[in-house]
Motif scaffolding. Structure first.
Motif: not given
Lengths: 106, 183
Positions: A57-84
Motif C-alpha cells: 500500500c504505497r500511497s496509504g499505510c505503506r504496509q505489505y499485506f496478503t490478499a486472495v484474488r480470483n485472477t479470472s474475475t479480479n474479485e478479492f476473497e478477503n476483505h479489510p479487517l472490521p473496524g479498519a
C-alpha cells in the motif's frame, strides 16, 4: 478501476498500491537446493482462479499485506479487517472542533 | 521559522472572501514521530491510525499505523513533542522545511478533492478529524479533515518538491467551483 482491500486503509484503487507478486513461503536458505531457490525466485503458479498475492500500500499505510484474488474475475476473497476503514476510529480520539486554527508562523 | 521559504513561489490574485479557498500554510511547524504502537509514545500521542486530535494547541494526526505528524505553531509543537516519551523505538524529526502544507476550505472542498483523488469523501467515511494517506493528483499526500466552524476544510500535506505542482493542480481542479487563493 480495481479496488484492492487494504486491511488498514480499506478498499483502495489499485493504482494506489504496488503488486508485489504471488505469495510463496520462502525456503530455508541454509538447506534449499539451487532448484528450490530458483523455483522460489522465478517460477509462478499463475492459476486461473484464487491466488494468494502480496500487495504494498504505497500511497496509504505503506504496509505489505496478503490478499486472495480470483485472477479470472479480479474479485478479492478477503476483505479489510472490521473496524479498519477510515473514519471508524475510536470517537474519543476524534478532533474536537471547538478549538481550531493550528496553523501559525505565518 | 523566520527563514522559512514555501515551495509555492508563484504569486496569485488573492480572493480571501471566495466561498472556496486554497491557502498555503506550509510555514506551519511540522514534526514527524515514528514509534511502535506498543511504545509509550503511542500512548502519549493518544490517537489511532486514521484519526487526529487537537492537544496543547497542536494538531496530532496519525498518518500511518506507526507514524504521527504534529502540526501547529512552532513553540507549541516543540513543547508537545518534547513531552512525548522517548522510551523504546521512537524517532522525532522536525520536517517543516521538507513538506508542503495547504488548507482547502469551503462547502465544495470535497468536490474538488474527488476530481483528483479516488478516496470516498462522504461524511461517514471521512468525518471531521479523519486522516487519510492517498494519491492526490498523482502525489502521495496526507490529508486531514479539519473543519473550520461549520465550513468543511482539509489540510493537504505533500513532499516539498511537489508543492508548487500540487498547489496548481488543486487550483486547476477548483476552477469550476470558483476557488480562490486566500492569504
Amino acid at each position: 478501476m480495481m479496488l484492492v482491500p487494504c486491511p488498514n486503509c480499506g478498499p483502495r484503487n489499485s493504482s494506489d498500491l504496488r503488486y508485489v507478486g504471488e505469495s510463496h513461503s520462502r525456503p530455508n536458505p541454509n538447506t534449499a537446493t539451487p532448484e528450490e531457490w530458483r523455483t522460489y525466485l522465478y517460477m509462478e503458479d499463475n492459476p486461473a482462479g484464487p491466488l494468494k498475492e502480496t500487495w504494498y500500500c504505497r500511497s496509504g499505510c505503506r504496509q505489505y499485506f496478503t490478499a486472495v484474488r480470483n485472477t479470472s474475475t479480479n474479485e478479492f476473497e478477503n476483505h479489510p479487517l472490521p473496524g479498519a476503514k477510515i473514519g471508524s476510529v475510536d470517537p474519543s480520539f476524534h478532533y474536537v472542533s471547538e478549538s481550531k486554527s493550528v496553523e501559525g508562523n505565518q | 521559522m523566520s527563514d522559512f521559504a514555501s515551495s509555492v513561489t508563484k504569486t496569485y490574485p488573492e480572493a480571501a472572501d471566495a466561498a472556496l479557498t486554497l491557502t498555503d500554510v506550509s510555514a506551519t511547524a511540522k514534526t514527524l514521530i515514528r514509534a511502535d504502537i506498543t511504545a509509550a509514545a503511542a500512548q502519549d500521542l493518544g490517537v489511532a491510525f486514521g484519526a487526529s486530535r487537537v492537544v496543547d494547541g497542536t494538531l496530532v494526526a496519525a498518518t500511518r499505523p506507526t507514524e504521527w505528524v504534529v502540526l501547529g505553531p512552532e513553540p507549541q509543537v516543540a513543547a508537545y513533542v518534547a513531552a512525548v516519551s522517548d522510551a523504546g523505538h521512537v524517532s522525532k524529526v522536525d520536517f517543516t522545511h521538507g513538506r508542503a502544507l495547504f488548507r482547502i476550505t469551503g462547502a465544495d472542498a470535497a468536490k474538488v478533492l474527488e476530481k483528483v483523488c479516488s478516496i470516498d469523501w462522504a461524511d461517514n467515511m471521512m468525518p471531521d478529524g479523519a486522516v487519510v494517506s492517498a494519491s492526490l493528483a498523482k502525489v502521495t499526500c496526507d490529508i486531514i479533515r479539519n473543519d473550520v466552524g461549520d465550513a468543511r476544510s482539509y489540510f493537504i500535506m505533500s513532499d516539498r518538491s511537489s508543492g508548487q505542482y500540487l498547489f496548481d493542480a488543486i487550483l486547476d481542479a477548483g476552477d469550476e467551483f470558483n476557488m480562490g487563493v486566500a492569504p
